[in-house]
Design an enzyme around this catalytic site. Structure first.
Site, PDB file in Angstrom:
ATOM      1  N   CYS A 165       0.807  -1.222   0.000  1.00 49.49           N
ATOM      2  CA  CYS A 165       0.000   0.000   0.000  1.00 49.49           C
ATOM      3  C   CYS A 165       0.841   1.274   0.000  1.00 49.49           C
ATOM      4  CB  CYS A 165      -0.930   0.009   1.214  1.00 49.49           C
ATOM      5  SG  CYS A 165      -1.846  -1.529   1.398  1.00 49.49           S
ATOM      6  N   HIS A 305      -2.826   7.845   6.782  1.00 47.62           N
ATOM      7  CA  HIS A 305      -3.073   6.587   6.065  1.00 47.62           C
ATOM      8  C   HIS A 305      -4.537   6.202   6.256  1.00 47.62           C
ATOM      9  CE1 HIS A 305      -2.087   2.972   3.968  1.00 47.62           C
ATOM     10  NE2 HIS A 305      -2.295   2.183   5.005  1.00 47.62           N
ATOM     11  N   GLU A 316      -1.897   4.598  14.228  1.00 44.99           N
ATOM     12  CA  GLU A 316      -1.413   5.786  13.533  1.00 44.99           C
ATOM     13  C   GLU A 316      -1.645   7.043  14.365  1.00 44.99           C
ATOM     14  OE1 GLU A 316      -1.608   8.125   9.230  1.00 44.99           O
ATOM     15  OE2 GLU A 316      -3.076   6.554   9.656  1.00 44.99           O
ATOM     16  N   LYS A 337      -9.327   8.414   2.155  1.00 45.66           N
ATOM     17  CA  LYS A 337      -9.811   7.049   1.894  1.00 45.66           C
ATOM     18  C   LYS A 337     -11.276   6.894   2.285  1.00 45.66           C
ATOM     19  CE  LYS A 337      -5.415   4.524   2.283  1.00 45.66           C
ATOM     20  NZ  LYS A 337      -4.537   5.614   2.765  1.00 45.66           N
ATOM     21  N   HIS A 342      -9.492   2.349  -0.425  1.00 44.67           N
ATOM     22  CA  HIS A 342      -8.046   2.119  -0.386  1.00 44.67           C
ATOM     23  C   HIS A 342      -7.585   1.651  -1.768  1.00 44.67           C
ATOM     24  CE1 HIS A 342      -4.119   1.251   0.821  1.00 44.67           C
ATOM     25  NE2 HIS A 342      -4.340   0.608   1.962  1.00 44.67           N
ATOM     26  N   PHE A 405       1.317  -3.494   3.947  1.00 41.42           N
ATOM     27  CA  PHE A 405       1.560  -4.854   4.423  1.00 41.42           C
ATOM     28  C   PHE A 405       3.067  -5.143   4.357  1.00 41.42           C
ATOM     29  CE2 PHE A 405      -2.769  -7.080   3.380  1.00 41.42           C
ATOM     30  CZ  PHE A 405      -3.369  -6.338   4.386  1.00 41.42           C
TER      31      PHE A 405
END
Length: 419
Positions: A165, A305, A316, A337, A342, A405
């Site tokens: 990502c 994010h 986060e 997002k 995403h 990831f």
């Protein structure tokens, strides 16, 4: 050595909320959701029946049918946004030294759709291996950079980044380094993914990563809300033209913003889960600030994010609080997002455009889909998450977080354009 200044002179985007950079930006400002029932395939047997799809995409104005068939959807997206960004930048490639113009591109999954189609066809057949001769070049994550270079005759640095990502944020950061070190004058950078497929939805479902809130699909992407139950998969692409400032100035280019810092770290923790303490996220923001020569108090806006996952959002926010201390209450945070879903390998580049335009226009896009009563006891709501609607604010510095990831973390710092 004296590092060169790097500016952004062109933008291109294909997202679930717009088929160009201006359309995408305006939709973000207006708080438009791009999430809807899946149309690419019959999803009724899957746990998730919705996604953020690019709508009404037709590559034919840019490539004929024969050429398009040699590209996966993610590569078509890539060439499309590169063309838009080049047109927007006003670059005349015939007047450029094309050996000084290149491509740094990101993709998390590459040609997933093409790989899937070929394997399904093989499984349905008689066992004889009849594969499309273009299967491999359509599928590999590096081919989009090659397709862009070939299309526009760009002989400078050309390479791809695949860090899940965070792929396109790493690509933008790498392009920034290439230019400020003097290895290129202009780089087309960004990323693309097109993973709304059987494999994409099914694979992320099996990881329990996706929202399954089918009854409230349009509002299912709910960053920082207690009722969030996973991210919403999307698809798309974005391109930024990064340029040596002196080169841009010499040709009289319009300049959107300046990129002034980047950071890269690894959680070194787990294949899919973030470090629960957010240590990698904290370090990447500190590194980006150090690279930019800034103090935390100078940042006005963070595009988080903010994926809408139960663990990711909390870690986060805690990392941001450790980096920024009391200043966190003076900043705006948001998650675009909430509108786009995403976009995997494209997400960092799309969100970089959101930061660039926020700096230019003095408007911070909202985080949509949050209800005041839907609050998570693990999140500090004294922080301004820009819930509900866009907010006007004069922004000098903006920061963009992207985490992937495998523990891949990237952070970019942008500055409002000033001579």
């Amino acid at each position: 050595m004296q590092l060169k200044r790097v500016v952004i002179t062109g933008l291109g985007a294909l997202t679930p909320v717009g088929n160009s950079a201006p359309e995408t930006w305006q939709a973000m400002v207006n708080g438009v959701s791009g999430i809807a029932p899946i149309t690419a395939f019959d999803s009724t047997k899957f746990k998730t029946h919705f996604a953020g799809e690019v709508k009404n995409f037709d590559p034919s104005p840019l490539m004929d049918r024969k050429e398009a068939r040699k590209m996966d959807r993610y590569s078509q997206f890539s060439v499309w946004v590169a063309n838009e960004a080049l047109q927007d930048s006003g670059l005349d490639l015939d007047k450029e030294d094309r050996s000084r113009v290149g491509v740094v591109w990101g993709s998390g999954m590459g040609g997933l759709q093409s790989t899937e189609e070929e394997i399904i066809d093989f499984a349905k057949g008689d066992g004889v291996p009849r594969f499309n001769p273009f299967m491999i070049p359509k599928a590999i994550p590096s081919i989009a950079a090659g397709q862009i270079s070939i299309r526009f005759g760009l002989g400078g640095p050309s390479f791809s980044v695949s860090t899940a990502c965070s792929s396109s944020s790493h690509a933008v950061g790498s392009a920034f380094d290439q230019i400020r070190l003097g290895h290129a004058d202009v780089l087309l950078t960004g990323g693309a993914d097109a993973d709304v497929t059987y494999t994409g939805i099914g694979g992320f479902n099996s990881l329990h990563a996706l929202s399954t809130n089918n009854e409230q699909a349009t509002t299912a992407s709910r960053p920082f809300s207690k009722s969030r139950d996973g991210f919403v998969l999307g698809e798309g692409a974005a391109c930024l033209i990064l340029e040596d400032y002196e080169h841009a100035k010499a040709r009289g280019a319009k300049i959107y913003a300046e990129i002034v810092g980047e950071g890269m770290t690894s959680d070194a923790y787990h294949m899919t889960a973030p470090d629960p303490e957010g240590k990698g996220a904290e370090r990447v923001m500190r590194l980006a600030l150090k690279d930019a020569g800034l103090q935390p108090e100078q940042i006005d806006f963070i595009n988080t994010h903010g994926t809408s996952t139960p663990l990711g959002d909390v870690t986060e926010v805690k990392a941001i609080q450790r980096v920024f201390g009391e200043h966190v209450y003076d900043m705006n945070l948001d998650s675009t997002k909430s509108m786009t879903g995403h976009l995997i390998g494209a997400t960092g580049a799309v969100e970089a455009i959101a930061c660039v335009m926020a700096l230019k226009e003095g408007i911070i896009p909202p985080t949509i889909n949050h209800d005041p009563g839907d609050e998570d006891e693990n999140i500090d709501y004294r922080i301004n998450f820009t819930f509900g609607k866009a907010q006007k604010r004069d922004i000098k510095y903006a920061l963009s977080n992207t985490f992937g990831f495998g523990g891949h973390n990237a952070c970019l710092v942008f500055k409002k354009w000033e001579e």
